[in-house]
Design an enzyme around this catalytic site. Structure first.
Site, PDB file in Angstrom:
ATOM      1  N   GLY A   6     -26.646  31.381   1.162  1.00  0.00           N
ATOM      2  CA  GLY A   6     -25.763  31.031   0.052  1.00  0.00           C
ATOM      3  C   GLY A   6     -26.579  31.044  -1.355  1.00  0.00           C
ATOM      4  CD  GLN A   7     -24.830  29.714  -7.058  1.00  0.00           C
ATOM      5  OE1 GLN A   7     -24.501  30.264  -8.042  1.00  0.00           O
ATOM      6  NE2 GLN A   7     -24.341  28.200  -7.077  1.00  0.00           N
ATOM      7  CG  ASP A   8     -26.237  25.555  -4.388  1.00  0.00           C
ATOM      8  OD1 ASP A   8     -25.987  26.493  -5.337  1.00  0.00           O
ATOM      9  OD2 ASP A   8     -25.471  24.452  -4.135  1.00  0.00           O
ATOM     10  CE1 TYR A  67     -15.865  23.669   0.021  1.00  0.00           C
ATOM     11  CE2 TYR A  67     -15.008  22.696  -1.993  1.00  0.00           C
ATOM     12  CZ  TYR A  67     -15.761  22.996  -1.178  1.00  0.00           C
ATOM     13  OH  TYR A  67     -17.119  22.795  -1.835  1.00  0.00           O
ATOM     14  CB  THR A  99     -17.414  19.848  -3.781  1.00  0.00           C
ATOM     15  OG1 THR A  99     -16.900  20.360  -5.014  1.00  0.00           O
ATOM     16  CG2 THR A  99     -16.599  19.356  -2.560  1.00  0.00           C
ATOM     17  CE  LYS A 137     -18.210  21.285   1.125  1.00  0.00           C
ATOM     18  NZ  LYS A 137     -19.671  21.002   1.280  1.00  0.00           N
ATOM     19  CD  GLU A 152     -12.216  22.372  -5.990  1.00  0.00           C
ATOM     20  OE1 GLU A 152     -10.982  22.163  -5.444  1.00  0.00           O
ATOM     21  OE2 GLU A 152     -12.257  22.537  -7.481  1.00  0.00           O
TER      22      GLU A 152
HETATM   23  P1  NAP Z   1     -22.146  29.572  -0.834  1.00  0.00           P
HETATM   24  O1  NAP Z   1     -22.614  30.531  -1.471  1.00  0.00           O
HETATM   25  O2  NAP Z   1     -20.620  29.997  -0.389  1.00  0.00           O
HETATM   26  O3  NAP Z   1     -22.967  29.500   0.882  1.00  0.00           O
HETATM   27  C1  NAP Z   1     -22.347  28.960   1.992  1.00  0.00           C
HETATM   28  C2  NAP Z   1     -23.355  29.157   3.004  1.00  0.00           C
HETATM   29  O4  NAP Z   1     -22.665  28.202   4.346  1.00  0.00           O
HETATM   30  C3  NAP Z   1     -23.669  30.585   3.478  1.00  0.00           C
HETATM   31  O5  NAP Z   1     -25.185  30.399   3.743  1.00  0.00           O
HETATM   32  C4  NAP Z   1     -22.943  30.681   4.660  1.00  0.00           C
HETATM   33  O6  NAP Z   1     -23.528  31.487   5.813  1.00  0.00           O
HETATM   34  C5  NAP Z   1     -22.937  29.237   5.305  1.00  0.00           C
HETATM   35  N1  NAP Z   1     -22.025  29.219   6.420  1.00  0.00           N
HETATM   36  C6  NAP Z   1     -20.719  29.445   6.376  1.00  0.00           C
HETATM   37  N2  NAP Z   1     -20.099  29.199   7.645  1.00  0.00           N
HETATM   38  C7  NAP Z   1     -21.177  28.624   8.397  1.00  0.00           C
HETATM   39  C8  NAP Z   1     -21.083  27.976   9.889  1.00  0.00           C
HETATM   40  N3  NAP Z   1     -20.134  28.204  10.564  1.00  0.00           N
HETATM   41  N4  NAP Z   1     -22.504  27.815  10.089  1.00  0.00           N
HETATM   42  C9  NAP Z   1     -23.480  27.875   9.520  1.00  0.00           C
HETATM   43  N5  NAP Z   1     -23.632  28.417   8.119  1.00  0.00           N
HETATM   44  C10 NAP Z   1     -22.374  28.805   7.623  1.00  0.00           C
HETATM   45  O7  NAP Z   1     -22.054  28.011  -1.138  1.00  0.00           O
HETATM   46  P2  NAP Z   1     -23.158  27.677  -2.446  1.00  0.00           P
HETATM   47  O8  NAP Z   1     -22.527  28.040  -3.630  1.00  0.00           O
HETATM   48  O9  NAP Z   1     -24.535  27.809  -2.027  1.00  0.00           O
HETATM   49  O10 NAP Z   1     -22.853  26.052  -2.026  1.00  0.00           O
HETATM   50  C11 NAP Z   1     -23.666  25.347  -1.129  1.00  0.00           C
HETATM   51  C12 NAP Z   1     -22.935  23.995  -0.688  1.00  0.00           C
HETATM   52  O11 NAP Z   1     -22.660  23.242  -1.798  1.00  0.00           O
HETATM   53  C13 NAP Z   1     -21.723  24.149  -0.088  1.00  0.00           C
HETATM   54  O12 NAP Z   1     -21.492  23.408   1.194  1.00  0.00           O
HETATM   55  C14 NAP Z   1     -20.602  24.285  -1.025  1.00  0.00           C
HETATM   56  O13 NAP Z   1     -19.538  24.013  -0.462  1.00  0.00           O
HETATM   57  C15 NAP Z   1     -21.175  23.032  -1.814  1.00  0.00           C
HETATM   58  N6  NAP Z   1     -20.943  23.001  -3.205  1.00  0.00           N
HETATM   59  C16 NAP Z   1     -20.961  24.109  -4.105  1.00  0.00           C
HETATM   60  C17 NAP Z   1     -20.791  24.070  -5.410  1.00  0.00           C
HETATM   61  C18 NAP Z   1     -20.955  25.234  -6.399  1.00  0.00           C
HETATM   62  O14 NAP Z   1     -20.559  25.080  -7.476  1.00  0.00           O
HETATM   63  N7  NAP Z   1     -21.464  26.129  -5.864  1.00  0.00           N
HETATM   64  C19 NAP Z   1     -20.283  22.782  -5.896  1.00  0.00           C
HETATM   65  C20 NAP Z   1     -20.214  21.678  -5.062  1.00  0.00           C
HETATM   66  C21 NAP Z   1     -20.219  21.850  -3.775  1.00  0.00           C
HETATM   67  P3  NAP Z   1     -22.981  33.235   5.728  1.00  0.00           P
HETATM   68  O15 NAP Z   1     -23.909  34.015   4.626  1.00  0.00           O
HETATM   69  O16 NAP Z   1     -23.446  33.553   7.037  1.00  0.00           O
HETATM   70  O17 NAP Z   1     -21.655  33.245   5.419  1.00  0.00           O
HETATM   71  O1  F7E Z   2     -12.531  29.040  -9.372  1.00  0.00           O
HETATM   72  C1  F7E Z   2      -9.570  30.159 -11.217  1.00  0.00           C
HETATM   73  C2  F7E Z   2      -9.423  28.961  -9.736  1.00  0.00           C
HETATM   74  O2  F7E Z   2     -13.570  29.948  -7.282  1.00  0.00           O
HETATM   75  C3  F7E Z   2     -12.504  28.400 -10.269  1.00  0.00           C
HETATM   76  C4  F7E Z   2     -16.983  26.164  -5.467  1.00  0.00           C
HETATM   77  O3  F7E Z   2     -18.226  26.478  -5.334  1.00  0.00           O
HETATM   78  O4  F7E Z   2     -16.847  24.956  -7.174  1.00  0.00           O
HETATM   79  C5  F7E Z   2     -16.147  25.988  -6.719  1.00  0.00           C
HETATM   80  O5  F7E Z   2     -14.860  25.998  -6.397  1.00  0.00           O
HETATM   81  C6  F7E Z   2     -11.458  28.623 -11.053  1.00  0.00           C
HETATM   82  C7  F7E Z   2      -9.975  28.083 -10.390  1.00  0.00           C
HETATM   83  O6  F7E Z   2     -14.454  27.687  -8.156  1.00  0.00           O
HETATM   84  C8  F7E Z   2      -9.641  33.510 -10.378  1.00  0.00           C
HETATM   85  O7  F7E Z   2      -7.946  29.252  -9.832  1.00  0.00           O
HETATM   86  C9  F7E Z   2      -8.748  32.552 -11.947  1.00  0.00           C
HETATM   87  O8  F7E Z   2      -9.186  27.165 -11.075  1.00  0.00           O
HETATM   88  O9  F7E Z   2     -14.773  30.002  -9.267  1.00  0.00           O
HETATM   89  P1  F7E Z   2     -13.916  29.402  -8.488  1.00  0.00           P
HETATM   90  P2  F7E Z   2     -13.790  26.502  -7.612  1.00  0.00           P
HETATM   91  O10 F7E Z   2     -12.609  26.702  -6.968  1.00  0.00           O
HETATM   92  O11 F7E Z   2     -13.717  25.492  -8.776  1.00  0.00           O
HETATM   93  C10 F7E Z   2     -16.577  23.700  -6.347  1.00  0.00           C
HETATM   94  C11 F7E Z   2     -17.323  22.411  -7.439  1.00  0.00           C
HETATM   95  C12 F7E Z   2     -16.889  23.801  -5.226  1.00  0.00           C
HETATM   96  O12 F7E Z   2     -17.091  23.072  -4.509  1.00  0.00           O
HETATM   97  C13 F7E Z   2     -16.702  25.152  -4.582  1.00  0.00           C
HETATM   98  O13 F7E Z   2     -17.270  25.240  -3.170  1.00  0.00           O
HETATM   99  O14 F7E Z   2     -11.178  29.913 -11.460  1.00  0.00           O
HETATM  100  N1  F7E Z   2      -9.399  31.606 -11.066  1.00  0.00           N
HETATM  101  N2  F7E Z   2      -8.916  33.649 -11.501  1.00  0.00           N
HETATM  102  C14 F7E Z   2     -10.184  32.139 -10.247  1.00  0.00           C
HETATM  103  N3  F7E Z   2     -10.976  31.946  -9.394  1.00  0.00           N
HETATM  104  C15 F7E Z   2     -11.422  32.809  -8.533  1.00  0.00           C
HETATM  105  N4  F7E Z   2     -12.405  32.785  -7.413  1.00  0.00           N
HETATM  106  N5  F7E Z   2     -11.014  34.362  -8.682  1.00  0.00           N
HETATM  107  C16 F7E Z   2     -10.207  34.345  -9.721  1.00  0.00           C
HETATM  108  O15 F7E Z   2      -9.771  35.932  -9.625  1.00  0.00           O
END
Ligand code: NAP
Ligand code: F7E
Length: 330
Positions: free
Chosen positions: A13-15, A155, A127, A159, A129
């Site tokens: 994933g991204q992180d 979600y 998160t 979490k 969320e």
């Molecule tokens: P991401 O890009 O969606 O990556 C998610 C990862 O989880 C991928 O490597 C995916 O693997 C893996 N995964 C999904 N289902 C799995 C399973 N059953 N067993 C093992 N691995 C599995 O998420 P991210 O943005 O890097 O975020 C990292 C973590 O921080 C996540 O837990 C997310 O919920 C949390 N988070 C993210 C944000 C944000 O803004 N990015 C903010 C707060 C918290 P595949 O590639 O195989 O699908």
């Molecule tokens: O949506 C609005 C949508 O999917 C942001 C994850 O990393 O951050 C992420 O969750 C906003 C929402 O992120 C579209 O309705 C409008 O209000 O980019 P998002 P998220 O839902 O904030 C949190 C912290 C996490 O933990 C999560 O894992 O944008 N929105 N139009 C849209 N969102 C998407 N995806 N696509 C659209 O077309």
């Protein structure tokens, strides 16, 4: 020179990508969990990060996690794996609960029973969320570690379970387990299904004449958007503390999707983005999180963490990256 060993779940994933870069620079030996038969991302990771040793495992298969811990014998476990897309979680709520919620219990139990529970430091990716944007009653201050939780999606609910079970294993079994309550963090590694990257990629494609417009859902929600590279630094710092604890990582600023559109289109010389954006109801969610703003004071004070990249620089970085990426494609 570090001889520490890290095991990362969610490495594709991204992180995961940012954390590999950080830990590699600190000379860690890095193991990563990869799921699924013939996961196409396996080769990408092997090519981009030859330093990483991949182990096949899945958060919903505890025996595979036990095996991963046995093979890697980690000092630090970073649990980044999750079904992380909020919109998707409404369509697949049970799977989200199993992976994003109960999957964390599987991993904590595997650590507890590993015979090495006192040697392992554990990071859980919690998160913003979990706050849900409803109990926002302190304008200007933002959510901190003591704010009320009110998740608004399957979600967020999953979490919250993961967050509390991590705290419970810390309190019950003395595991060095910390939760990072991270607000949205973005960058060029962000998946295309998330709104910031969807926009930066579409802006690049529109600029290059490859696409005419972008379809989005609700443009009014506000998010506290930071750069993912800054946030993995905070994850690492949490595990370097003597005592485990929970920390908010955020910028302390909030911006709407319209703000993001405005800056992204300006980057390619377009002052009015409206003709390029259409609304598609398919991207609306059954419940929305309208406003997120975090207060990172504790992380700043205790960890010495501070975000470096500001909002305009983040947007610029993402659009520039996508112009470069899209110009290389046919
Ligand atoms: P991401 O890009 O969606 O990556 C998610 C990862 O989880 C991928 O490597 C995916 O693997 C893996 N995964 C999904 N289902 C799995 C399973 N059953 N067993 C093992 N691995 C599995 O998420 P991210 O943005 O890097 O975020 C990292 C973590 O921080 C996540 O837990 C997310 O919920 C949390 N988070 C993210 C944000 C944000 O803004 N990015 C903010 C707060 C918290 P595949 O590639 O195989 O699908
Ligand atoms: O949506 C609005 C949508 O999917 C942001 C994850 O990393 O951050 C992420 O969750 C906003 C929402 O992120 C579209 O309705 C409008 O209000 O980019 P998002 P998220 O839902 O904030 C949190 C912290 C996490 O933990 C999560 O894992 O944008 N929105 N139009 C849209 N969102 C998407 N995806 N696509 C659209 O077309």
């Amino acid at each position: 020179m570090s001889n520490r060993i890290a095991l990362i779940t969610g490495i594709t994933g991204q992180d995961g990508g940012h954390l590999i870069e950080l830990l590699h620079s600190k000379k860690y030996k890095i193991y990563g969990i990869i799921r699924g038969q013939q996961n196409p991302k396996k080769q990408l990771i092997e090519k981009e990060f030859p330093c990483v040793e991949l182990i096949e495992a899945d958060l919903i298969d505890q025996s595979s996690l036990i095996r991963a811990l046995e093979l890697s014998k980690p000092d630090e476990v970073y649990n980044l794996a999750a079904i992380s897309h909020v919109g998707y979680s409404f369509k697949n709520p049970e799977l989200t609960g199993q992976v994003t919620g109960l999957g964390v219990l599987n991993l904590l139990e595997a650590i507890r029973l590993s015979g090495r529970k006192d040697k392992i430091r554990f990071y859980q990716a919690s998160t913003s969320e979990m706050f849900g944007g409803l109990n926002y009653n302190r304008p200007g201050e933002g959510y901190d570690e003591n704010a009320l939780f009110h998740p608004r999606s399957p979600y967020g609910v999953a979490k919250l379970y993961a967050h509390w079970i991590t705290k419970n294993y810390r309190e019950s079994y003395g595991i060095h387990a910390s939760c990072g309550i991270l607000f949205n963090h973005e960058g060029p590694r962000r998946g295309l299904e998330f709104v910031t990257r969807k926009i930066s990629n579409a802006v690049a494609r529109i600029h290059l004449g490859k696409q005419e417009y972008i379809e989005l859902g609700n443009l009014d929600p506000k998010r506290d958007w930071g750069y993912a590279g800054d946030y993995v630094e905070g994850m690492w710092l949490m595990l370097q503390q003597d005592k485990p604890d929970d920390y908010v990582l955020a910028t302390g600023e909030t911006h709407s999707i319209k703000d993001f559109l405005e800056l992204a289109f300006k980057e390619v010389g377009v002052n009015d983005w409206k003709p390029y954006v259409k609304q598609n109801k398919a991207f609306l969610r059954p419940a929305e999180v309208d406003l997120l703003l975090g207060n990172p004071a504790k992380a700043e004070k205790v960890l010495g963490w501070k975000r470096k990249v500001d909002f305009p620089s983040l947007v610029k970085m993402m659009v520039k990256h996508d112009i470069n990426l899209e110009s290389k494609k046919n």
